[in-house]
Design a protein around this motif. Sequence first.
Motif, PDB file in Angstrom:
ATOM      1  N   SER A 105       0.740  -1.116  -0.108  1.00 63.28           N
ATOM      2  CA  SER A 105       0.001   0.222  -0.169  1.00 63.28           C
ATOM      3  C   SER A 105       0.868   1.236  -0.044  1.00 63.28           C
ATOM      4  O   SER A 105       2.002   1.346   0.693  1.00 63.28           O
ATOM      5  CB  SER A 105      -0.931  -0.053   1.213  1.00 63.28           C
ATOM      6  OG  SER A 105      -1.556   1.327   1.207  1.00 63.28           O
ATOM      7  N   LEU A 208     -15.752   7.025  -7.232  1.00 62.78           N
ATOM      8  CA  LEU A 208     -16.190   5.597  -6.991  1.00 62.78           C
ATOM      9  C   LEU A 208     -17.092   4.961  -8.079  1.00 62.78           C
ATOM     10  O   LEU A 208     -18.392   4.982  -7.799  1.00 62.78           O
ATOM     11  CB  LEU A 208     -16.612   5.402  -5.475  1.00 62.78           C
ATOM     12  CG  LEU A 208     -16.846   4.007  -4.859  1.00 62.78           C
ATOM     13  CD1 LEU A 208     -15.634   3.488  -4.944  1.00 62.78           C
ATOM     14  CD2 LEU A 208     -17.419   3.839  -3.755  1.00 62.78           C
ATOM     15  N   ARG A 214     -12.688  -1.776  -5.055  1.00 61.44           N
ATOM     16  CA  ARG A 214     -12.815  -1.142  -3.973  1.00 61.44           C
ATOM     17  C   ARG A 214     -11.653  -0.891  -3.153  1.00 61.44           C
ATOM     18  O   ARG A 214     -11.302  -0.014  -2.631  1.00 61.44           O
ATOM     19  CB  ARG A 214     -13.812  -1.800  -3.005  1.00 61.44           C
ATOM     20  CG  ARG A 214     -14.303  -1.177  -1.509  1.00 61.44           C
ATOM     21  CD  ARG A 214     -14.737   0.014  -1.829  1.00 61.44           C
ATOM     22  NE  ARG A 214     -15.119   0.738  -0.675  1.00 61.44           N
ATOM     23  CZ  ARG A 214     -15.990   1.591  -0.219  1.00 61.44           C
ATOM     24  NH1 ARG A 214     -17.114   1.502  -0.880  1.00 61.44           N
ATOM     25  NH2 ARG A 214     -15.849   2.551   0.814  1.00 61.44           N
ATOM     26  N   ALA A 215     -10.765  -2.155  -3.174  1.00 58.48           N
ATOM     27  CA  ALA A 215      -9.297  -2.013  -2.488  1.00 58.48           C
ATOM     28  C   ALA A 215      -8.592  -0.855  -3.204  1.00 58.48           C
ATOM     29  O   ALA A 215      -7.913  -0.193  -2.223  1.00 58.48           O
ATOM     30  CB  ALA A 215      -8.749  -3.315  -2.732  1.00 58.48           C
ATOM     31  N   HIS A 217      -9.672   2.065  -4.456  1.00 57.99           N
ATOM     32  CA  HIS A 217     -10.120   3.239  -3.904  1.00 57.99           C
ATOM     33  C   HIS A 217      -9.890   3.474  -2.828  1.00 57.99           C
ATOM     34  O   HIS A 217      -9.451   4.562  -2.354  1.00 57.99           O
ATOM     35  CB  HIS A 217     -11.789   3.201  -4.020  1.00 57.99           C
ATOM     36  CG  HIS A 217     -12.482   4.114  -3.369  1.00 57.99           C
ATOM     37  ND1 HIS A 217     -13.017   4.169  -2.209  1.00 57.99           N
ATOM     38  CD2 HIS A 217     -12.838   5.485  -4.063  1.00 57.99           C
ATOM     39  CE1 HIS A 217     -13.637   5.012  -1.964  1.00 57.99           C
ATOM     40  NE2 HIS A 217     -13.714   6.149  -2.850  1.00 57.99           N
ATOM     41  N   ASP A 218     -10.022   2.495  -1.577  1.00 58.65           N
ATOM     42  CA  ASP A 218      -9.748   2.724   0.038  1.00 58.65           C
ATOM     43  C   ASP A 218      -8.181   3.027   0.056  1.00 58.65           C
ATOM     44  O   ASP A 218      -7.990   3.760   0.949  1.00 58.65           O
ATOM     45  CB  ASP A 218      -9.836   1.383   0.593  1.00 58.65           C
ATOM     46  CG  ASP A 218     -11.621   1.093   0.628  1.00 58.65           C
ATOM     47  OD1 ASP A 218     -12.323   2.286   0.236  1.00 58.65           O
ATOM     48  OD2 ASP A 218     -12.088   0.208   1.029  1.00 58.65           O
ATOM     49  N   GLU A 219      -7.179   2.523  -0.749  1.00 59.33           N
ATOM     50  CA  GLU A 219      -5.838   2.706  -0.652  1.00 59.33           C
ATOM     51  C   GLU A 219      -5.642   4.108  -1.136  1.00 59.33           C
ATOM     52  O   GLU A 219      -4.859   4.872  -0.372  1.00 59.33           O
ATOM     53  CB  GLU A 219      -4.932   1.779  -1.483  1.00 59.33           C
ATOM     54  CG  GLU A 219      -3.505   2.073  -1.496  1.00 59.33           C
ATOM     55  CD  GLU A 219      -2.809   1.064  -2.389  1.00 59.33           C
ATOM     56  OE1 GLU A 219      -1.490   1.439  -2.758  1.00 59.33           O
ATOM     57  OE2 GLU A 219      -3.284   0.048  -3.050  1.00 59.33           O
ATOM     58  N   HIS A 220      -6.178   4.563  -2.304  1.00 57.88           N
ATOM     59  CA  HIS A 220      -6.085   5.880  -2.548  1.00 57.88           C
ATOM     60  C   HIS A 220      -6.413   6.977  -1.521  1.00 57.88           C
ATOM     61  O   HIS A 220      -5.882   8.075  -1.083  1.00 57.88           O
ATOM     62  CB  HIS A 220      -6.734   6.123  -3.910  1.00 57.88           C
ATOM     63  CG  HIS A 220      -6.853   7.614  -4.390  1.00 57.88           C
ATOM     64  ND1 HIS A 220      -5.694   8.327  -4.847  1.00 57.88           N
ATOM     65  CD2 HIS A 220      -7.856   8.200  -4.705  1.00 57.88           C
ATOM     66  CE1 HIS A 220      -6.147   9.499  -5.091  1.00 57.88           C
ATOM     67  NE2 HIS A 220      -7.389   9.615  -5.219  1.00 57.88           N
ATOM     68  N   VAL A 221      -7.762   6.656  -1.051  1.00 58.45           N
ATOM     69  CA  VAL A 221      -8.294   7.547  -0.064  1.00 58.45           C
ATOM     70  C   VAL A 221      -7.396   7.524   1.200  1.00 58.45           C
ATOM     71  O   VAL A 221      -7.321   8.719   2.030  1.00 58.45           O
ATOM     72  CB  VAL A 221      -9.693   7.221   0.276  1.00 58.45           C
ATOM     73  CG1 VAL A 221     -10.275   8.126   1.531  1.00 58.45           C
ATOM     74  CG2 VAL A 221     -10.711   7.487  -0.891  1.00 58.45           C
ATOM     75  N   ALA A 222      -7.056   6.532   1.734  1.00 59.56           N
ATOM     76  CA  ALA A 222      -6.230   6.350   2.778  1.00 59.56           C
ATOM     77  C   ALA A 222      -4.838   7.292   2.639  1.00 59.56           C
ATOM     78  O   ALA A 222      -4.532   7.976   3.568  1.00 59.56           O
ATOM     79  CB  ALA A 222      -5.839   4.978   3.240  1.00 59.56           C
ATOM     80  N   ARG A 225      -5.881  11.220   2.674  1.00 62.68           N
ATOM     81  CA  ARG A 225      -5.652  11.459   4.258  1.00 62.68           C
ATOM     82  C   ARG A 225      -4.359  11.398   4.832  1.00 62.68           C
ATOM     83  O   ARG A 225      -4.070  12.495   5.645  1.00 62.68           O
ATOM     84  CB  ARG A 225      -6.898  10.490   4.598  1.00 62.68           C
ATOM     85  CG  ARG A 225      -8.272  10.546   4.154  1.00 62.68           C
ATOM     86  CD  ARG A 225      -8.969  10.145   5.111  1.00 62.68           C
ATOM     87  NE  ARG A 225     -10.564   9.975   4.516  1.00 62.68           N
ATOM     88  CZ  ARG A 225     -11.288  11.078   4.688  1.00 62.68           C
ATOM     89  NH1 ARG A 225     -10.845  12.332   5.225  1.00 62.68           N
ATOM     90  NH2 ARG A 225     -12.625  11.248   4.246  1.00 62.68           N
TER      91      ARG A 225
END
Length: 245
Positions: A105, A208, A214-215, A217-222, A225
């Motif tokens: 990640s 989205l 989804r994985a 997307h979640d990695e990008h958002v994390a 942030r």
Amino acid sequence: MAVIRPDLTVLNLPPENAGTGWARRGDLRASFRDLTTTLGSPDFGLGTTEESTLWLLDTPAGPAQLHNWLGGSYFLRSPDAVVAWRIQAPADGVLPWIYKVVTGSTAGFPDSVRDLAFGAGREELTQAYLGYLSGHERAVSQLLHDGDLSGNRRTSTAGRWGQLVSMTLTLTASLGQHLPLRPRPGRLAKAPDSLADALNRAAVEAPLPPWHDRALHDEHVATVRALAAAKVPTWRPTPAGSAVR
């Protein structure tokens, strides 16, 4: 030497000479087993007279090396001990590539400068991530055009490419006037608080689409942030070579 390619595969080549005079760009906490699993055997450190351990790396953002002052004999006895490895390189752009390959990640790389007295600011870290996104997107696009893909694999690769394009464009648009930031080498640069706000907004606005992974997307958002929350010095010298190649 471990060559990290833009498609995130790793190619092992004969070692070259270690880099000298490279700045410490960040730290990576990992075990010897983590590194040998993803990067292969170290280039230095397993000999009986060697007193430290080092991997030579070549990334899409330039050369780098991972170094720890503990010798290979320690790691052979304790392969699962998690220690801090110094990431040394001419430029900051190597950070997300190394973190992605070793940890799976990019979300952890903004925190890699936490313990540095002088290191990349939020601008340089954000530019490094944009360089990673665009470099990986081009590699996936090339695979679509040149690779022998069919069926579900081609569909999933096309979806990943579209998602990477969407993520890159949306993040760039959200940051607007904050990028590109090109402070002059050697000058003191003040990190604007508004960039952190723009990054937080970009995390909320991350696309989205229906065909999303989804994985990913979640990695990008994390990661976005983490860029917004990264502990970076308010005032810092910006050394030559800190921009992404």
